[in-house]
Each structure stands twice: as C-alpha cells, then as structure tokens.
Design a protein around this motif. Structure first.
Motif, PDB file in Angstrom:
ATOM      1  N   TYR A 548       0.627  -1.017   0.014  1.00 23.33           N
ATOM      2  CA  TYR A 548      -0.119   0.001  -0.071  1.00 23.33           C
ATOM      3  C   TYR A 548       0.685   1.309   0.019  1.00 23.33           C
ATOM      4  CZ  TYR A 548      -4.247  -2.530   0.441  1.00 23.33           C
ATOM      5  OH  TYR A 548      -5.195  -3.522   0.347  1.00 23.33           O
ATOM      6  N   HIS A 549       0.660   2.466  -1.010  1.00 20.54           N
ATOM      7  CA  HIS A 549       1.023   3.455  -1.200  1.00 20.54           C
ATOM      8  C   HIS A 549       0.330   4.242  -0.467  1.00 20.54           C
ATOM      9  CE1 HIS A 549       3.744   6.890  -1.951  1.00 20.54           C
ATOM     10  NE2 HIS A 549       2.931   7.078  -2.755  1.00 20.54           N
ATOM     11  N   THR A 550       0.234   5.893   0.335  1.00 21.28           N
ATOM     12  CA  THR A 550      -0.418   7.007   0.443  1.00 21.28           C
ATOM     13  C   THR A 550       0.142   8.338   0.534  1.00 21.28           C
ATOM     14  OG1 THR A 550      -1.641   5.183   2.806  1.00 21.28           O
ATOM     15  CG2 THR A 550      -1.787   8.037   2.685  1.00 21.28           C
ATOM     16  N   ASN A 551       0.024   9.013  -0.620  1.00 22.32           N
ATOM     17  CA  ASN A 551       0.154  10.533  -0.553  1.00 22.32           C
ATOM     18  C   ASN A 551      -0.463  11.052  -0.050  1.00 22.32           C
ATOM     19  OD1 ASN A 551       2.355  11.322  -2.031  1.00 22.32           O
ATOM     20  ND2 ASN A 551       0.732  12.223  -3.836  1.00 22.32           N
ATOM     21  N   PHE A 552      -0.310  12.163   0.259  1.00 23.32           N
ATOM     22  CA  PHE A 552      -0.615  13.350   1.000  1.00 23.32           C
ATOM     23  C   PHE A 552      -0.939  14.003  -0.097  1.00 23.32           C
ATOM     24  CE2 PHE A 552      -0.392  11.349   5.082  1.00 23.32           C
ATOM     25  CZ  PHE A 552      -1.695  11.521   5.074  1.00 23.32           C
ATOM     26  N   VAL A 553      -1.677  14.938  -0.314  1.00 21.28           N
ATOM     27  CA  VAL A 553      -1.798  16.582  -1.269  1.00 21.28           C
ATOM     28  C   VAL A 553      -1.121  17.323  -0.033  1.00 21.28           C
ATOM     29  CG1 VAL A 553      -3.175  17.499  -2.608  1.00 21.28           C
ATOM     30  CG2 VAL A 553      -3.010  15.607  -2.787  1.00 21.28           C
ATOM     31  N   ASN A 554      -2.529  17.107   1.402  1.00 23.82           N
ATOM     32  CA  ASN A 554      -2.110  18.441   2.102  1.00 23.82           C
ATOM     33  C   ASN A 554      -2.019  17.537   3.630  1.00 23.82           C
ATOM     34  OD1 ASN A 554      -1.648  20.673   3.921  1.00 23.82           O
ATOM     35  ND2 ASN A 554      -3.357  20.421   4.540  1.00 23.82           N
ATOM     36  N   GLN A 555      -0.902  17.544   4.207  1.00 23.02           N
ATOM     37  CA  GLN A 555      -1.125  16.548   6.012  1.00 23.02           C
ATOM     38  C   GLN A 555      -0.827  17.955   6.914  1.00 23.02           C
ATOM     39  OE1 GLN A 555       1.760  13.759   5.932  1.00 23.02           O
ATOM     40  NE2 GLN A 555       0.876  12.554   7.589  1.00 23.02           N
ATOM     41  N   ASN A 570       0.951  23.058   7.999  1.00 21.62           N
ATOM     42  CA  ASN A 570      -0.295  22.700   7.052  1.00 21.62           C
ATOM     43  C   ASN A 570       1.540  22.266   6.283  1.00 21.62           C
ATOM     44  OD1 ASN A 570      -2.857  22.698   7.260  1.00 21.62           O
ATOM     45  ND2 ASN A 570      -2.234  24.812   6.113  1.00 21.62           N
ATOM     46  N   SER A 571       1.387  21.005   4.945  1.00 20.81           N
ATOM     47  CA  SER A 571       2.049  20.679   4.165  1.00 20.81           C
ATOM     48  C   SER A 571       2.319  21.066   2.890  1.00 20.81           C
ATOM     49  CB  SER A 571       2.146  18.440   4.285  1.00 20.81           C
ATOM     50  OG  SER A 571       1.433  18.521   3.610  1.00 20.81           O
ATOM     51  N   ASP A 572       1.100  22.172   2.783  1.00 19.11           N
ATOM     52  CA  ASP A 572       1.777  22.482   1.272  1.00 19.11           C
ATOM     53  C   ASP A 572       2.033  24.119   1.873  1.00 19.11           C
ATOM     54  OD1 ASP A 572      -1.630  23.710   0.840  1.00 19.11           O
ATOM     55  OD2 ASP A 572       0.183  23.927   2.665  1.00 19.11           O
ATOM     56  N   GLY A 573       1.979  24.644   0.174  1.00 26.78           N
ATOM     57  CA  GLY A 573       2.658  25.848   0.334  1.00 26.78           C
ATOM     58  C   GLY A 573       3.794  25.648   0.093  1.00 26.78           C
ATOM     59  N   SER A 574       5.299  26.168   1.267  1.00 25.21           N
ATOM     60  CA  SER A 574       6.263  25.964   0.361  1.00 25.21           C
ATOM     61  C   SER A 574       7.007  24.908   1.073  1.00 25.21           C
ATOM     62  CB  SER A 574       6.884  26.930   1.760  1.00 25.21           C
ATOM     63  OG  SER A 574       7.399  26.991   3.444  1.00 25.21           O
ATOM     64  N   ILE A 575       6.189  24.505   1.396  1.00 24.32           N
ATOM     65  CA  ILE A 575       6.640  22.762   1.765  1.00 24.32           C
ATOM     66  C   ILE A 575       6.372  21.560   0.894  1.00 24.32           C
ATOM     67  CG2 ILE A 575       6.801  20.920   2.914  1.00 24.32           C
ATOM     68  CD1 ILE A 575       8.140  22.927   4.421  1.00 24.32           C
ATOM     69  N   ASN A 576       6.981  20.896   0.216  1.00 22.87           N
ATOM     70  CA  ASN A 576       6.915  20.040  -1.598  1.00 22.87           C
ATOM     71  C   ASN A 576       5.801  18.641  -0.599  1.00 22.87           C
ATOM     72  OD1 ASN A 576       6.673  18.261  -3.815  1.00 22.87           O
ATOM     73  ND2 ASN A 576       9.052  18.262  -3.592  1.00 22.87           N
ATOM     74  N   SER A 577       4.507  18.961  -0.676  1.00 21.55           N
ATOM     75  CA  SER A 577       3.300  18.141  -0.681  1.00 21.55           C
ATOM     76  C   SER A 577       3.926  16.481  -1.082  1.00 21.55           C
ATOM     77  CB  SER A 577       2.241  18.389  -0.977  1.00 21.55           C
ATOM     78  OG  SER A 577       1.838  18.548  -2.274  1.00 21.55           O
ATOM     79  N   LYS A 578       4.746  16.508  -2.251  1.00 20.67           N
ATOM     80  CA  LYS A 578       5.070  15.253  -2.501  1.00 20.67           C
ATOM     81  C   LYS A 578       5.628  14.475  -1.369  1.00 20.67           C
ATOM     82  CE  LYS A 578       4.704  15.978  -6.621  1.00 20.67           C
ATOM     83  NZ  LYS A 578       4.918  16.420  -8.672  1.00 20.67           N
ATOM     84  N   GLN A 579       6.094  14.623  -0.256  1.00 23.92           N
ATOM     85  CA  GLN A 579       7.347  14.462   0.316  1.00 23.92           C
ATOM     86  C   GLN A 579       6.584  13.640   1.424  1.00 23.92           C
ATOM     87  OE1 GLN A 579      10.502  13.160  -0.605  1.00 23.92           O
ATOM     88  NE2 GLN A 579       9.475  14.350  -3.129  1.00 23.92           N
ATOM     89  N   ASN A 580       5.452  14.155   1.432  1.00 19.71           N
ATOM     90  CA  ASN A 580       4.898  13.573   2.615  1.00 19.71           C
ATOM     91  C   ASN A 580       3.562  11.778   2.328  1.00 19.71           C
ATOM     92  OD1 ASN A 580       4.905  15.698   4.943  1.00 19.71           O
ATOM     93  ND2 ASN A 580       4.687  17.067   2.560  1.00 19.71           N
ATOM     94  N   VAL A 608       7.696   5.878   5.803  1.00 24.32           N
ATOM     95  CA  VAL A 608       7.323   6.518   6.316  1.00 24.32           C
ATOM     96  C   VAL A 608       8.060   8.243   6.041  1.00 24.32           C
ATOM     97  CG1 VAL A 608       5.021   8.015   7.465  1.00 24.32           C
ATOM     98  CG2 VAL A 608       5.000   5.504   7.333  1.00 24.32           C
ATOM     99  N   TYR A 609       7.426   9.462   5.424  1.00 25.45           N
ATOM    100  CA  TYR A 609       7.921  10.499   5.576  1.00 25.45           C
ATOM    101  C   TYR A 609       7.342  11.426   5.652  1.00 25.45           C
ATOM    102  CZ  TYR A 609      13.000   8.143   4.840  1.00 25.45           C
ATOM    103  OH  TYR A 609      13.928   7.082   4.523  1.00 25.45           O
ATOM    104  N   GLN A 610       7.896  12.860   5.977  1.00 24.10           N
ATOM    105  CA  GLN A 610       7.268  13.661   6.420  1.00 24.10           C
ATOM    106  C   GLN A 610       8.238  15.569   5.759  1.00 24.10           C
ATOM    107  OE1 GLN A 610       5.578  14.690  10.068  1.00 24.10           O
ATOM    108  NE2 GLN A 610       3.611  13.929   9.099  1.00 24.10           N
ATOM    109  N   VAL A 620      12.830  20.004   4.814  1.00 20.13           N
ATOM    110  CA  VAL A 620      13.549  18.858   5.119  1.00 20.13           C
ATOM    111  C   VAL A 620      12.629  17.501   4.810  1.00 20.13           C
ATOM    112  CG1 VAL A 620      15.221  17.622   5.767  1.00 20.13           C
ATOM    113  CG2 VAL A 620      15.950  20.392   5.991  1.00 20.13           C
ATOM    114  N   THR A 621      13.404  16.191   3.781  1.00 23.10           N
ATOM    115  CA  THR A 621      11.961  15.832   4.229  1.00 23.10           C
ATOM    116  C   THR A 621      12.952  14.324   5.122  1.00 23.10           C
ATOM    117  OG1 THR A 621      11.719  15.368   2.186  1.00 23.10           O
ATOM    118  CG2 THR A 621      10.890  13.327   2.888  1.00 23.10           C
ATOM    119  N   VAL A 622      12.731  13.944   6.351  1.00 27.21           N
ATOM    120  CA  VAL A 622      12.640  13.435   7.132  1.00 27.21           C
ATOM    121  C   VAL A 622      11.448  11.883   7.876  1.00 27.21           C
ATOM    122  CG1 VAL A 622      14.265  14.651   7.917  1.00 27.21           C
ATOM    123  CG2 VAL A 622      12.236  14.318   8.774  1.00 27.21           C
ATOM    124  N   ARG A 623      12.591  11.236   8.265  1.00 29.92           N
ATOM    125  CA  ARG A 623      11.422   9.977   8.500  1.00 29.92           C
ATOM    126  C   ARG A 623      10.727  10.632   9.897  1.00 29.92           C
ATOM    127  NH1 ARG A 623      11.431   4.569   7.362  1.00 29.92           N
ATOM    128  NH2 ARG A 623      13.307   4.755   6.341  1.00 29.92           N
TER     129      ARG A 623
END
Length: 751
Positions: A548-555, A570-580, A608-610, A620-623
């Motif tokens: 299973y894969h879950t991708n967040f448009v916003n988290q 929120n994970s959107d805006g200046s944060i790359n939402s594809k990395q959540n 799982v990454y945010q 910065v994308t981290v576990r």
C-alpha cells in the motif's frame, strides 16, 4: 464491510456499505455447523448456492446465511476441508446443516480459524472473530489487536494513558473507525476512544485496508475498522466477565439480553443491556520518577439497545452513556520545590450518544433495500495539565439514507443515497482557542459488477458540500480477481478527506512545557491511497501479501523537533507536499497444520516520511517519528478437544523508530543540520492459558512478560514546571510485566 455477515446484518436491521437487501418468506435461512467433535461450532465462510444458478451467499461469523429462493430446488453447501452437502428444498425456510470432515477419522476435524479473510469482498478485509479476541484479556478495543499483524497499538505519552493504533504506517486518525457502521472514534474521541469500547461487548472486528466504500463517507484514508457489538437477539441471556491484574486494575462487565415473547404470534422485540465498570486506584511508579506510570481512573459505561423485527421492517435504537475520571502526574511533592505545588494531570469525560437504524423490507424483491441510519453525540472533556487547563466539547449528528437495487440482473447492482454530518467543536487550551462548526451534506453512488466468481469490481464516487471547504469529490475503486478458488488478487485506489483536531489528536504532547504555536490556519488533510493484495488459501491455512502507498496532497504536521515548542502547520505552500507519504508492505502466513493448532507469523515494513521546516522557511524530508520501520508478529495457539484447555503465545518485535532529540544541551537552529536520533528495537512477549467448563471460563495470562520498559520516558521529571519538561515522547512500554486473571460466566445459553 465483510460479506460473511452481509445477509445476517440485513436480517438484523439495516442496510449500508455493501449490505442492502433482505430475506423473508421468499428466502431460505439456515445455519451451517460442525459437530464432529461432539460440540457444535459455526463454520465461517461456507458457500451456499442454488444448483444451476449464480445465486450464492456465504455464512457469517455465526455460521448463518440467508439466500433468495429460486426455481432450483437443490441447495448446495460447501467449505474447504468438508464434504459438500446437497439439500432438496421444498417448503423449508429455516435449516440447520452439519458438514462432515473430508477425513474419515472422527477425531480429526477441520476447525474454523480465529481470523478469516473475507473472500467475497473486493476490499482486503480481515475478520477478527470472538475466538481471536479470547486469545488475550481484551478488556477494551485498544487491547483487541494483540494478535493482529496489521494493526499495532501504542501509548502516546507517559502520563495520560492515551493509546493510538497504527495501520499502513500511519496513525489511527487516518482510519475510519465505526461501531456497527456508525462513526465512533472521531473528533474529540480520538484521544481515549479506544478505551471506550469494552472487549466483552465486541462480537467481531472487520479490518479493511485502503480507502473504504463511499457509502460510509469520505474520512477513510488508510482503512476502515468496523466493530460489531453483541446483538440482543443472539447474545447470551446473561454474560458476566471479571478481570483483575497485578497492577491493581479491576473490571466487571455484565451483558443482559432478552427476547420479548408475546402471548401469541412470533416475537418481534428484543432488548439488550451492555454494562462495564473498571477502575485502577494503585499508585504505580516502577521507574521511581515520582510520576504515576499509569493514571488512576474510573470508568462507567453502558448501552441500552432495542430491536424490532417484522416482515415489513427492521429497526434498532438505543442510548450509550460513558463517564470517566483520570488522575496522573506527580505522586508527591518534589523535595526540591520551594512550595507545595505538584504537577497533576486530570481528565473528566462525559459522553452521551443516541442512535437508530431502520430498514424497509421488500419481500418479493430481496435485492432491493432502503435503510436510514441516525446518530447524535454529545462529548465533553475537561483536563488540567499542571497549570494549563483544557476544555473540549463536541456536538455531532450523522445521517445516512441508503438505497440498493439491481440494473437488469444481480450481476449489476448499485447503492445510492444521501448523507449529512454536522460537527460543532469548541476547544480551549491555555490561551489557545479552537472553535468551528462543520456541516457537510452529500450524495453518493456506488456500482458493483460481478462476472461469475472471477471478477468483482466496485466503483464509487461521492460529492459532499462542506460549509467551510466547498465541494469535496471522493472517487474510489476496488477490484477483486479470483485467479482460481484459492488465489485472489485485489486492487484499490481512492481519495480521502478529513478535518484534523490537533489538540485532541496530539493530546499526549500537551503533557510538557512546550508552547503550542499554529503557523498556519489548519486546512483539511487530503490523501490518495493505492493498494495491491494477494491472498493464497490452502486448506485452513493462508498466505497474504499486501502493498500500500498513501500520498498526501495536504497533511497536518505536528512538529516536535524544537524541545520547547509544538508547531502545527500544513504540508502545502512552501513545503513540497509530494514528500509526505507512507509505504507499507506486509507478508503474513497463517498455518493450521493439525486440528486445534494455529500458527501466525507476519513481517511488516513501513517507509513513512514527512517534510518539515516551515518554522525556519526550510523544507527537509525526514522519516516520520514514532513509526517503527520493521515489525514482526509470531503467534501460536493450541486447544485440547472441546476447548477445555487453550494456550496462546505471542511475540512482537518492534524495530527502531525516529524520536525527538530531547538531550539537555540540544538547541534546534536548522532542520538541515538537526541530528537524527532513533529509539532501540524491543520485544514484547504475551501469553495466556484458559480453562473452559460448561458455563464458566477462567483465564490467566501475562503481558510484557520479558519486562521491557522505556528508560526515562519523562524528561526532567524533577522539574515539571521547567522549560524542558516533556512526557509526550513515549515510544515503548512505560510499565513492566503485568499478570492478569479473569472469569467468564454464561447463564441460560442462547435465547
């Protein structure tokens, strides 16, 4: 929702996700049993069909089935490991069928397992039966997954006693958890809601992976859990359970059920009362940090439910009530303190719920159905975290009207309807106020196509009109392909949407000196989930592979990288939402090598990454923290004939996980250079032995028998009002070994 129970649920009272239609004088009902070991036992998932037709069904967790009558007069019942039986049906409407083992030796019998995969559902769904629940103490829902490979449970902190589940590598807030298909653990109930459903109330639990059916709403993001409670017309007349453990916790559960028999005619009414009382008043401080390892608490909980059944309608309604008090924090005054102030955590929760379910029955068209579900909740929670008060109130209403019919023939069916959900939240914490009112009416349509026994495809979509966030469009697709009777492939894809409740969902992080800061105005969380499952059955054994894969448009990001702050953004805006995102892979093998012996071994890998950094304008994308990358579950259970003695042993390996850096000299200045810390892997061992008598069961068991505990789960416990105090970063058991003893008493048998 699992199709093993579809027909039984329809006969009980309601029509909903994957379960609309009914059976009456034009139907044949019955029970399929195994009595070859001198004790009747329901056969779960037996196939029942009319010879020469495509009209078929399966038995539910009680071995019961309902099937529409056809011109064919020959009914066939079959199940792997048993000899098929062919019955000639004339005017019979109620059957009791006993299947015989294919093995000619009477003492060798194939028994139904404690868990089962819903073979007919295109959603990968595991059914946890009452037999599996009896493998552990199972005092409440949070303790019902001890032997389950897919769902894991952990404490959120070292003070409040709050627990959370994890499924597909993400927290239980992304799982839609229902009680009999009514929203149960959501909103403010996410804090302690797992403790609000006693295990003795539970008949079975369905765990569905991936986005669920659109009939149930838009909040399912990684899965659906549906808890079936004891039914008033099927339960024991009197069921009494007592429990006590070595930590001082005691429980009493009393369930009562009665069919109200009229002077003449068929009984139509039944009533049930489920009660629960539990308490812990012991001052437990095994790690000697002057904080309660577990909070003292008292909980009173009951459900009164009524059921009406006639040829023209089914109805059920009732009321639920819960009261709970909790006390945690420091046990005595710190000798170094200048005054008598001690840090205390308190919580008082009152919850009242009203519900009703009504179904209109179409006697001559069993494929057609109309049902209405209504639910109302008042939830009030008041807490103290040292000097910082928390007050939360939720008023919610839910309605779902569902209609099911066919298009031409039963190979083409559909469900459609309208729903509405209303939520009013008012929360205060220190100087933070969160208040909102949500109203979301919606409509849905779900089409199901079946091609013989090979393919089942379910395509659904719903549109909800949210007063705060506009139109929400939710598409979902599930496909089941049976390569042959023993091999099945499932595919799924779907969108999920939910409004987070930061304070309730991160309640444990409030047990700290952290300052809560909202960088953004919180937006809804939106995700896409994709899944692939392969299931192989061989006899009573099975092999399962899930991806299973879950991708967040916003988290919603809860950032605890700064020791003195709890940031929400929120994970959107200046944060790359594809990395959540979250990836989850699981391999599970269930073996039944001989009668009454079961093995389960499973391995789960999560990735799982945010993406963090908005407080410093970084990305910065981290576990993601507190999610173990690896988990292994091993369970073995054995029972003597007639289940007189039963033994169960469970070992869980929990891999390393990232945790916050809370070292005394750490000062967070940049996400790009922050040091990464991991908690060590650890093992938990649980075991239980039980002895059954005619009316009594007694059981003795232990949890965390290897006595593993997290070292120093609270940061600076000597100075709880200091700047670095933190009890919200628990990643392992806080208390050590626990031994428990309990009894179960059944009076009067089934009514």
């Amino acid at each position: 929702m699992n199709s093993f129970k579809i027909n039984r649920l329809i006969r009980v009272f309601f029509l909903m996700a994957g379960s609309l239609g009914t059976a009456f004088s034009q139907n044949v009902t019955g029970t399929v049993l195994d009595n070859s070991n001198a004790k009747e036992e329901a056969i779960i998932g037996a196939t029942v069909y009319w010879l020469g037709t495509k009209v078929a069904t399966q038995t539910d967790i009680e071995g019961k089935f309902t099937i529409p009558r056809t011109k064919s007069g020959r009914l066939i019942i079959s199940f792997v490991g048993y000899k098929s039986d062919t019955l000639t049906i004339t005017n019979e409407t109620e059957l009791k069928v006993y299947l015989k083992s294919e093995n000619q030796l009477q003492e060798v019998v194939v028994k139904s397992g404690s868990t089962a995969i819903d073979r007919m559902s295109p959603i990968q769904t595991e059914i946890i039966t009452s037999k599996a629940l009896a493998k552990a103490a199972c005092c409440n829902l949070s303790e019902s997954f001890e032997t389950n490979a897919s769902v894991s449970v952990s404490y959120t902190d070292a003070v409040t006693g709050s627990k959370q589940i994890q499924l597909l590598g993400l927290a239980g807030t992304y799982v839609q958890t229902n009680a009999e298909n009514i929203p149960a653990i959501r909103g403010l109930a996410t804090t302690f809601g797992l403790n609000y459903i006693p295990g003795t109330w539970v008949q079975s639990i369905d765990v569905g992976k991936g986005a669920g059916s659109v009939v149930s709403g838009y909040e399912s993001m990684t899965g659906q859990i549906n808890v079936e409670l004891q039914k008033p017309d099927l339960a024991e007349k009197v069921y009494l359970n007592t429990y006590v453990n070595s930590l001082g916790r005691g429980e009493v559960n009393l369930n009562l059920a009665k069919i109200l028999k009229p002077k003449t005619g068929k009984p139509k009414w039944s009533v049930g009362l489920l009660t629960h009382g539990s308490t812990l008043q012991t001052s437990i401080d095994n790690n000697h940090d002057n904080f309660y390892d577990l909070p003292k608490y008292t909980q009173l909980n009951f459900i009164n439910r009524w059921k009406y059944e006639s040829d023209k309608m089914m109805a059920q309604f009732g009321v639920k009530f819960l009261h709970e008090d909790r006390l945690g924090g420091q046990i005595t005054k710190n000798p170094l303190a200048l005054d008598n102030t001690i840090y205390k955590f308190t919580n008082t929760t009152n919850r009242v719920e009203l519900f009703s379910k009504t179904a209109k029955l179409y006697q001559n068209k069993p494929y057609r159905g109309l049902g209405l579900i209504l639910n109302g909740v008042i939830h009030d929670s008041r807490s103290e975290f040292g000097f910082r008060p928390y007050n939360g109130r939720q008023n919610s209403m839910y309605g779902n009207l569902i209609y099911q019919d066919i298009i031409g023939n039963t190979n083409h069916t559909y469900k459609t309807g309208v729903s509405i959900i209303y939520d009013n939240y008012h929360e205060t914490f220190a100087d933070t106020l969160l208040a909102r009112t949500e109203v979301a009416p919606g409509a849905f349509f779900e089409y199901t196509y079946k091609y013989l026994d090979k393919i089942t495809a379910v395509a659904g979509a719903r549109a909800d009109f949210h007063n705060l966030y506009g139109t929400i469009f939710t598409p979902r697709l599930h496909v089941l392909y049976n390569v042959n009777p023993d091999n099945a492939i499932r595919l799924s894809a779907g969108k999920g949407f939910r409004t987070p409740n930061p304070l309730a969902e991160y309640f444990g992080n409030l047990v700290s000196s952290r300052t809560v800061k909202f960088i953004d105005k919180i937006k809804p969380e939106i995700s896409w989930n994709y899944g692939l499952s392969y299931t192989r059955h061989f006899g009573k054994s099975s092999f399962i592979l899930d991806l299973y894969h879950t991708n967040f448009v916003n988290q919603l990001i809860a950032d605890t990288e700064h020791p003195q702050f709890l940031y929400f953004y929120n994970s959107d805006g200046s944060i790359n939402s594809k990395q959540n995102y979250a990836n989850s892979a699981q391999i599970e093998l269930n073996l039944v090598p001989i009668s009454r012996l079961e093995f389960k071994i499973a391995y789960r890998y999560t990735d799982v990454y945010q993406t963090l950094g908005k407080p410093n304008n970084q990305a910065v994308t981290v576990r993601k923290m507190f999610i173990p990358r690896d988990r292994v579950l091993f369970n073995v259970g054995y029972a003597l004939p007639y289940d007189k003695w039963k033994w169960d042993f469970t070992l869980q390996y929990n891999g390393t996980r990232r945790v916050p850096n809370l070292s005394p000299n750490y000062q967070h200045t940049s996400y790009e250079t922050m040091p990464i810390q991991y908690a060590p892997a650890f093992i938990n061992i649980n075991a239980q032995v039980s002895r059954s008598f005619r009316r009594w069961d007694i059981y003795l068991g232990g949890e965390n028998l290897n006595n593993f505990t997290q070292k120093d789960p609270i940061v600076t416990p000597d100075t709880p009002f200091g700047s670095r105090f933190d009890a919200g970063s628990a990643w392992g058991p806080v208390v050590g070994r626990m031994i428990y003893f309990g009894t179960r008493y059944k009076l009067g048998g089934r009514i």
